[in-house]
Motif scaffolding. Structure first.
Motif, PDB file in Angstrom:
ATOM      1  N   ILE A 161       0.745  -1.130   0.032  1.00  0.00           N
ATOM      2  CA  ILE A 161       0.062   0.149  -0.226  1.00  0.00           C
ATOM      3  C   ILE A 161       1.031   1.295   0.100  1.00  0.00           C
ATOM      4  CG2 ILE A 161      -1.944   1.476   1.159  1.00  0.00           C
ATOM      5  CD1 ILE A 161      -2.594  -1.183   2.559  1.00  0.00           C
ATOM      6  N   GLN A 162       0.632   1.858  -1.067  1.00  0.00           N
ATOM      7  CA  GLN A 162       1.690   3.333  -1.038  1.00  0.00           C
ATOM      8  C   GLN A 162       0.795   4.545  -1.063  1.00  0.00           C
ATOM      9  OE1 GLN A 162       2.859   1.984  -5.218  1.00  0.00           O
ATOM     10  NE2 GLN A 162       4.482   1.028  -4.253  1.00  0.00           N
ATOM     11  N   SER A 163       1.147   5.295  -0.150  1.00  0.00           N
ATOM     12  CA  SER A 163       0.458   6.726   0.164  1.00  0.00           C
ATOM     13  C   SER A 163       1.507   7.731  -0.494  1.00  0.00           C
ATOM     14  CB  SER A 163       0.100   6.882   1.369  1.00  0.00           C
ATOM     15  OG  SER A 163      -0.514   7.991   1.681  1.00  0.00           O
ATOM     16  N   ASP A 164       0.810   8.683  -1.419  1.00  0.00           N
ATOM     17  CA  ASP A 164       1.418  10.062  -1.799  1.00  0.00           C
ATOM     18  C   ASP A 164       1.689  11.144  -0.620  1.00  0.00           C
ATOM     19  OD1 ASP A 164      -0.822  10.822  -2.236  1.00  0.00           O
ATOM     20  OD2 ASP A 164      -0.589  11.191  -4.209  1.00  0.00           O
ATOM     21  N   GLY A 165       0.675  11.062   0.193  1.00  0.00           N
ATOM     22  CA  GLY A 165       0.725  12.107   1.213  1.00  0.00           C
ATOM     23  C   GLY A 165      -0.245  13.150   0.781  1.00  0.00           C
ATOM     24  N   SER A 166      -0.785  13.059  -0.254  1.00  0.00           N
ATOM     25  CA  SER A 166      -1.583  14.151  -0.709  1.00  0.00           C
ATOM     26  C   SER A 166      -2.781  14.496   0.065  1.00  0.00           C
ATOM     27  CB  SER A 166      -2.376  14.039  -2.169  1.00  0.00           C
ATOM     28  OG  SER A 166      -2.825  12.829  -2.269  1.00  0.00           O
ATOM     29  N   GLN A 167      -3.168  13.483   0.929  1.00  0.00           N
ATOM     30  CA  GLN A 167      -4.449  13.630   1.915  1.00  0.00           C
ATOM     31  C   GLN A 167      -4.222  12.611   3.116  1.00  0.00           C
ATOM     32  OE1 GLN A 167      -8.063  14.036  -0.241  1.00  0.00           O
ATOM     33  NE2 GLN A 167      -9.135  13.488   1.433  1.00  0.00           N
ATOM     34  N   GLU A 168      -4.690  13.032   4.255  1.00  0.00           N
ATOM     35  CA  GLU A 168      -4.819  11.751   5.128  1.00  0.00           C
ATOM     36  C   GLU A 168      -5.882  10.836   4.734  1.00  0.00           C
ATOM     37  OE1 GLU A 168      -6.408  11.677   9.789  1.00  0.00           O
ATOM     38  OE2 GLU A 168      -4.794  13.215   9.211  1.00  0.00           O
ATOM     39  N   LEU A 169      -5.668   9.576   4.478  1.00  0.00           N
ATOM     40  CA  LEU A 169      -6.477   8.585   3.687  1.00  0.00           C
ATOM     41  C   LEU A 169      -6.308   7.168   4.569  1.00  0.00           C
ATOM     42  CD1 LEU A 169      -5.821   9.047   0.045  1.00  0.00           C
ATOM     43  CD2 LEU A 169      -8.034   9.583   1.390  1.00  0.00           C
ATOM     44  N   ALA A 170      -7.652   6.907   4.822  1.00  0.00           N
ATOM     45  CA  ALA A 170      -7.852   5.452   5.503  1.00  0.00           C
ATOM     46  C   ALA A 170      -8.169   4.682   4.295  1.00  0.00           C
ATOM     47  CB  ALA A 170      -8.808   5.520   6.749  1.00  0.00           C
ATOM     48  N   LEU A 171      -8.233   3.194   4.747  1.00  0.00           N
ATOM     49  CA  LEU A 171      -8.580   2.117   4.083  1.00  0.00           C
ATOM     50  C   LEU A 171      -9.434   1.237   5.016  1.00  0.00           C
ATOM     51  CD1 LEU A 171      -8.302   1.041   1.211  1.00  0.00           C
ATOM     52  CD2 LEU A 171      -6.222  -0.277   1.962  1.00  0.00           C
ATOM     53  N   ILE A 172     -10.572   0.901   4.449  1.00  0.00           N
ATOM     54  CA  ILE A 172     -11.284   0.072   5.559  1.00  0.00           C
ATOM     55  C   ILE A 172     -11.789  -1.166   4.797  1.00  0.00           C
ATOM     56  CG2 ILE A 172     -12.003   1.943   6.858  1.00  0.00           C
ATOM     57  CD1 ILE A 172     -14.735   1.900   5.426  1.00  0.00           C
TER      58      ILE A 172
END
Length: 142
Positions: free
Chosen positions: A65-76
């Motif tokens: 799982i890769q996050s670019d930090g563009s927004q605080e995001l959750a995965l449920i």
């Protein structure tokens, strides 16, 4: 959890028709039973993945799982996380072996790797809450 894993190991087709082992000494965790999945990308307004996942019960999978930090995001995806056995989650070289998982969240850019065995056949969804269908990943375990 251990009785479930033992039952899976005993019920798995570990022997081929000619009685030769199908897996290595590690059984379901053997490299012969491992498949890599495409990464999930967490980015504001972007799809999670290019295509749905089709998984096979009893197979070991790994994905990032890769996050670019563009927004605080959750995965449920509590239903999906309850249909798998999580071997480990690796974050910056730290290995976590959870008993279960309901959701996860990235507050900033980063990545994690999850290794698991698909267990319970069915249709499941991983999604970013409140983001609609664009940020949804459909998963089928056969």
């Amino acid at each position: 959890m251990k009785p479930l894993l033992i039952a899976l190991l005993l019920a798995s087709p570990a022997l081929a028709d000619d009685d030769t082992p199908k897996f290595g000494m590690a059984g379901l965790l053997s490299s012969k039973n491992k498949q890599d999945l495409p990464p999930i990308t967490l980015s504001a307004g972007e799809p999670l993945a290019a295509a749905p996942w089709e998984l096979t019960s009893g197979t070991y999978y790994e994905f990032e799982i890769q996050s670019d930090g563009s927004q605080e995001l959750a995965l449920i995806g509590p239903e999906f996380f309850r249909a798998i056995w999580i071997d480990e989650i690796v974050v910056q070289g730290l290995e976590i072996r959870p008993l279960g998982l309901d959701s996860l969240e990235f507050d900033e850019a980063g990545e994690m790797e999850i290794g698991f065995i698909a267990i319970k056949p069915g249709s499941y969804t991983l999604r970013v809450p409140g983001a609609g269908d664009l940020q949804t990943l459909q998963i089928t375990i056969r």
